[in-house]
Write a protein that holds these residues in place. Structure first.
Motif, PDB file in Angstrom:
ATOM      1  N   ALA A   1     -68.627 -23.962 -29.759  1.00 53.09           N
ATOM      2  CA  ALA A   1     -68.713 -24.668 -28.482  1.00 53.09           C
ATOM      3  C   ALA A   1     -67.722 -25.819 -28.429  1.00 53.09           C
ATOM      4  O   ALA A   1     -67.050 -26.038 -27.411  1.00 53.09           O
ATOM      5  CB  ALA A   1     -70.136 -25.172 -28.263  1.00 53.09           C
ATOM      6  N   LEU A   2     -67.589 -26.565 -29.533  1.00 47.60           N
ATOM      7  CA  LEU A   2     -66.650 -27.677 -29.545  1.00 47.60           C
ATOM      8  C   LEU A   2     -65.208 -27.192 -29.552  1.00 47.60           C
ATOM      9  O   LEU A   2     -64.321 -27.839 -29.003  1.00 47.60           O
ATOM     10  CB  LEU A   2     -66.914 -28.569 -30.763  1.00 47.60           C
ATOM     11  N   PHE A   3     -64.967 -26.045 -30.158  1.00 43.74           N
ATOM     12  CA  PHE A   3     -63.614 -25.471 -30.164  1.00 43.74           C
ATOM     13  C   PHE A   3     -63.192 -25.065 -28.756  1.00 43.74           C
ATOM     14  O   PHE A   3     -62.103 -25.412 -28.298  1.00 43.74           O
ATOM     15  CB  PHE A   3     -63.576 -24.266 -31.103  1.00 43.74           C
ATOM     16  N   ILE A   4     -64.033 -24.352 -28.034  1.00 44.03           N
ATOM     17  CA  ILE A   4     -63.615 -23.797 -26.744  1.00 44.03           C
ATOM     18  C   ILE A   4     -63.728 -24.799 -25.601  1.00 44.03           C
ATOM     19  O   ILE A   4     -63.129 -24.584 -24.546  1.00 44.03           O
ATOM     20  CB  ILE A   4     -64.386 -22.510 -26.392  1.00 44.03           C
ATOM     21  N   THR A   5     -64.480 -25.896 -25.785  1.00 46.26           N
ATOM     22  CA  THR A   5     -64.590 -26.875 -24.701  1.00 46.26           C
ATOM     23  C   THR A   5     -63.609 -28.025 -24.843  1.00 46.26           C
ATOM     24  O   THR A   5     -63.573 -28.924 -24.006  1.00 46.26           O
ATOM     25  CB  THR A   5     -66.014 -27.465 -24.612  1.00 46.26           C
ATOM     26  N   GLY A   6     -62.802 -28.032 -25.889  1.00 43.69           N
ATOM     27  CA  GLY A   6     -61.856 -29.126 -26.083  1.00 43.69           C
ATOM     28  C   GLY A   6     -60.845 -29.214 -24.958  1.00 43.69           C
ATOM     29  O   GLY A   6     -60.459 -28.207 -24.356  1.00 43.69           O
ATOM     30  N   ARG A   7     -60.406 -30.428 -24.683  1.00 42.00           N
ATOM     31  CA  ARG A   7     -59.418 -30.621 -23.633  1.00 42.00           C
ATOM     32  C   ARG A   7     -58.038 -30.898 -24.204  1.00 42.00           C
ATOM     33  O   ARG A   7     -57.157 -31.433 -23.520  1.00 42.00           O
ATOM     34  CB  ARG A   7     -59.843 -31.745 -22.693  1.00 42.00           C
TER      35      ARG A   7
END
Length: 369
Positions: free
Chosen positions: A38-44
């Protein structure tokens, strides 16, 4: 300490349309790799690794590294996610950043599990990739994605290091929808979610609220479906550019042993995304990807996801097994091999190194249906 199994996050959801089927109260099972993914794909972080180099990779390493540093799986009486002693010793501003990061992760997990959302990503990453600008003073949500049953979802993530206050809850309930349309369609759901902790030693909880009133200044997001999908998968291309890719079953994977994370993408999906990114074959990308995903459904839910990606978090290995200087991709976690081997005892799931050159030029074996 992380156990080989899910922890349960108490989730409260209110004001969601009855047809969505979102339960008002639920214990949402969450695995360590769910949070890492989740943190990988939601990073900006900027997606263009040719422009920003290794910085774009360091950004997601930093985000994922907070999980084993600051979280622990408790086991009394129900396995929950709590903060480590190190996390409790952070100063208030650091605790706030940690809570916001966890809020982003749980916002994605809630969207995918409870609302059947795919291709969930940060608005800022899509906007920066395709020069989408907003007028001064225009507020906008953090994330957007599409539901598997049709229509778009927008979401805003919040995090609190303490309890969810009455003031914040009322603000979430009264919050106006800040996106009017996506690609000309009114979003089916526009929710805000917040991670919070009742006390320093209490487990993590999630509250999600879906307001139904639009802000008069709500913006239109002119999203292109094919570019949306390309932007979603681009961070995986960036990860493979910084780490030797391997073949594991139907997947192209990369292991980051110092981080304790292995990530991957279904080989035919990666091939199609590579063609779009490197040969500009973007037209029809979304439909092609959905067709590939429909024919290659995940067979092992522990590590494989509906978007054709793979994530594994190996945070239970003793520290003395992390030998300095070891090449990250030489050894993948044993349990990951076991997961693939259990799919079909007759298949050989040995790791095979990818030959030199760009992934799209390598003759990957066809994925099995």
């Amino acid at each position: 300490m992380f156990f080989n199994g899910p922890a349960h996050v108490r989730t409260d959801a209110t004001l969601f349309p009855a047809g969505t089927g979102v339960p008002v109260e639920q214990d949402l099972p969450v695995l360590p790799q769910d949070l890492a993914r989740a943190l990988f794909i939601t990073g900006r972080a900027p997606y263009d690794q040719t422009k920003h180099g290794r910085s774009s990779a360091y950004e997601w390493w930093h985000r994922v590294a907070v999980l084993p540093a600051y979280l622990s799986w408790s086991d009394d009486p129900v396995r929950r996610i709590t903060r480590t002693d190190l996390a409790r010793e952070l100063d208030p501003s650091e605790k706030g950043m940690l809570s916001y990061t966890l809020g982003q992760a749980m916002c994605q997990i809630f969207a995918e599990r409870q609302l059947s959302v795919r291709f969930f990503m940060h608005v800022a990453r899509y906007a920066s990739a395709y020069n989408l600008t907003f007028a001064p003073g225009q507020s906008r949500v953090d994330f957007f994605g599409e539901r598997t049953v049709g229509g778009y979802v927008v979401a805003e993530a919040k995090g609190r290091s303490g309890p969810l206050t009455k003031k914040l809850r009322e603000a979430m309930e009264e919050q106006k929808r800040t996106v009017k349309t996506i690609k000309g369609e009114v979003p089916k759901i526009a929710y805000a979610s917040a991670v919070h902790f009742s006390s320093p030693h209490s487990p993590m909880r999630l509250t999600a609220i879906d307001p139904d009133t639009a802000d008069p200044r709500a913006v239109d997001l002119p999203v292109d479906s094919d570019l949306h999908v390309l932007a979603y998968y681009t961070p995986f291309l960036d990860a493979f550019a910084h780490q030797e890719p391997l073949i594991l079953g139907d997947y192209v994977v990369a292991g980051f042993a110092e981080l304790g994370v292995t990530l991957g993408v279904l080989a035919p999906v990666l091939q199609r995304v590579e063609r779009a990114a490197r040969r500009n074959e973007i037209a029809g990308l979304r439909d092609d990807i959905l067709g590939l995903l429909a024919r290659h459904r995940p067979r092992q839910e522990r590590t494989l996801y509906i978007d054709g990606t793979l994530f594994a978090a190996d945070w239970t290995v003793p520290a003395d097994r992390r030998r300095p200087g070891r090449r990250d991709s030489e050894v993948l976690p044993d349990f990951l091999h076991e997961a693939f081997r259990s799919m079909n005892e007759e298949d050989d799931w040995r790791v095979v190194s990818v030959e030199e050159g760009d992934i799209e030029w390598w003759g990957l074996s066809p994925a099995r249906a």
